[in-house]
Motif scaffolding. Structure first.
Motif, short mmCIF file in Angstrom:
data_model
loop_
_atom_site.label_atom_id
_atom_site.label_comp_id
_atom_site.label_asym_id
_atom_site.label_seq_id
_atom_site.Cartn_x
_atom_site.Cartn_y
_atom_site.Cartn_z
N GLU A 146 -30.61 -100.51 -2.29
CA GLU A 146 -29.93 -101.64 -2.94
C GLU A 146 -29.08 -101.16 -4.10
N LYS A 147 -29.56 -100.18 -4.84
CA LYS A 147 -28.77 -99.63 -5.94
C LYS A 147 -27.49 -99.00 -5.41
N CYS A 148 -27.60 -98.24 -4.31
CA CYS A 148 -26.41 -97.63 -3.71
C CYS A 148 -25.42 -98.70 -3.24
N ALA A 149 -25.94 -99.75 -2.63
CA ALA A 149 -25.07 -100.83 -2.14
C ALA A 149 -24.34 -101.50 -3.31
N ASN A 150 -25.04 -101.70 -4.41
CA ASN A 150 -24.39 -102.34 -5.56
C ASN A 150 -23.37 -101.42 -6.20
N ASP A 151 -23.66 -100.12 -6.25
CA ASP A 151 -22.67 -99.16 -6.76
C ASP A 151 -21.39 -99.22 -5.92
N LEU A 152 -21.56 -99.27 -4.60
CA LEU A 152 -20.39 -99.31 -3.73
C LEU A 152 -19.65 -100.63 -3.87
N ARG A 153 -20.39 -101.70 -4.10
CA ARG A 153 -19.76 -103.01 -4.30
C ARG A 153 -18.88 -103.00 -5.55
N LEU A 154 -19.30 -102.28 -6.57
CA LEU A 154 -18.55 -102.23 -7.82
C LEU A 154 -17.41 -101.22 -7.79
N SER A 155 -17.35 -100.40 -6.75
CA SER A 155 -16.30 -99.40 -6.66
C SER A 155 -15.00 -100.04 -6.20
N GLU A 156 -13.97 -99.22 -6.06
CA GLU A 156 -12.67 -99.70 -5.58
C GLU A 156 -12.55 -99.55 -4.06
#
Length: 409
Positions: A146-156
């Protein structure tokens, strides 16, 4: 513990911005960060960051990276020398583990008592890390995912591709090279002030969350062995519920009736006459059926990761019987671990209530999803909303014949 003079109960923990419970090791901090700092020092723990040593640390994801959390403790001034080295490390004793029956939780125990277990009386753990057990490995995997998914969500990063390309391509969340490059970039979605949402913002964040949904789906090992049509149907079934969960859980708390996206766009109960009535209704349902209950229950990161997995792995999707069986087994395993985690964290009485309220959210969300999909079909048919090709594939199928059949069936 009596707070020091000058401490205000409105003070925030300098580490994670949760409500501080007093001055611990020299700074205002919450019980969770106090316990984490002490355990790290007493056990001489060494942590490794999986990113670039600059993970965010706040009350919703403070457990995601222990290295960055401990560094934050030191940065805000927590003093290692303030620990009483003669005291036992925090944790359950062997005697406590041998006699689990008739355990009651008494919040009146002092901090001195909390490290000594007795057959009848122990102190509940104060942070999510304390309540993991050897059988909770899957919860750790889900939390990390979930942390990885949220990091990717916040990326460009947002590729343009078909639904088939998205579901058949290599999983990105489990690719360390990709995540190091895109998962936590220097350019992230941030905001300095809020702005009321526009139609283009809805489109943008829905596209991001649908892209993340396909990557999230591929992170499950069982998903890789499903027939392609089952993969499509499972993702399609989650096309409303999972983005709603993600948007509500990750929204900063700007009030009980406000959902804020990472770039500062927000919506509340303000009626939007330019949007179809059905989509306005979905907005109100999000606030009433998801955002409010989630905040009332005070869902933590581990609980959210597990509940999101349970919501995604839904055997009600139009998939084969064999896939339904596999999904049901996986779902039951996660549900059992979630309940066990909540009991160890909160005690049986509180956990029963919190767990029940959390699981009951599923039925409300299922009804909301059905009504929202009807609203999406109507909006697309009357050309009210300019859905992308990816969205049309996700909700209506991959060809015009299937679209028409679903529209009029």
């Amino acid at each position: 513990m009596v707070p020091k003079a000058g401490f205000s109960r409105e003070d925030l923990c300098l580490v994670c911005q949760d409500t501080a419970t007093g001055y611990h090791y020299g700074v205002p901090s919450c019980n969770g960060c106090k316990t984490f700092f002490r355990r790290t020092i007493m056990k001489r723990q060494k942590y490794i960051c999986q990113n670039e040593n600059n993970c965010p640390v706040d009350k919703s994801i403070r457990c995601a990276c222990r290295f960055c959390r401990f560094e934050k403790c030191l940065q805000v001034g927590m003093n290692k020398n303030a620990l009483q080295q003669s005291r036992e490390p925090i944790g359950y004793t062997k005697r406590t583990r041998r006699v689990p029956r008739k355990v009651s939780f008494d919040s009146s125990l002092s901090e001195e008592d909390s490290s000594v277990g007795t057959p009848e009386r122990i102190t509940p753990p104060e942070s999510p890390e304390e309540v993991y057990s050897l059988s909770d490995n899957y919860l750790k995997v889900l939390s990390s995912r979930e942390k990885c998914a949220n990091d990717l969500r916040l990326s460009e990063y947002l590729p343009k591709r078909s639904l088939k390309e998205a579901l058949c391509s290599k999983p990105l969340l489990s690719d360390p090279n990709f995540m190091n490059k895109h998962g936590y970039p220097s350019l992230r979605h941030t905001f300095s002030e809020l702005r009321f949402i526009q139609q283009s913002d809805y489109h943008y964040w829905h596209e991001r969350d649908w892209f993340l949904l396909t990557e999230y789906a591929k992170s499950f090992e069982i998903f890789q062995y499903f027939p392609y049509e089952d993969k499509v149907q499972l993702v399609r079934h989650a096309g409303i519920t999972i983005p709603v969960l993600v948007q509500c859980f990750n929204s900063p708390n700007m009030g009980p009736d406000t959902v804020v996206f990472p770039d500062g766009a927000y919506f509340d109960r303000t009626h939007e006459p330019s949007r179809p009535a059905g989509l306005n209704k979905k907005k109100y349902q999000m606030l009433d059926l998801v955002l409010k209950p989630m905040r009332d229950i005070q869902v933590d990161h581990v609980e959210f990761a597990a509940f999101k997995a349970i919501t995604f792995l839904n055997p009600d999707a139009e998939i084969s019987l064999e896939s339904k069986r596999i999904i049901t087994d996986e779902r039951v395993a996660i549900t059992k671990q979630l309940y066990s985690y909540m009991v160890r964290k909160d005690g049986i009485e509180i956990a029963l209530e919190r767990f029940s309220r959390l699981i009951l959210m599923s039925s409300s969300m299922s009804k909301m999803a059905c009504e929202s999909k009807e609203a999406v079909w109507i909006a697309d048919f009357f050309m009210n909303i300019g859905f992308s090709n990816f969205a049309k594939e996700l909700f209506f199928g991959e060809n015009e014949d299937e679209n028409e059949m679903k529209m009029w069936s």
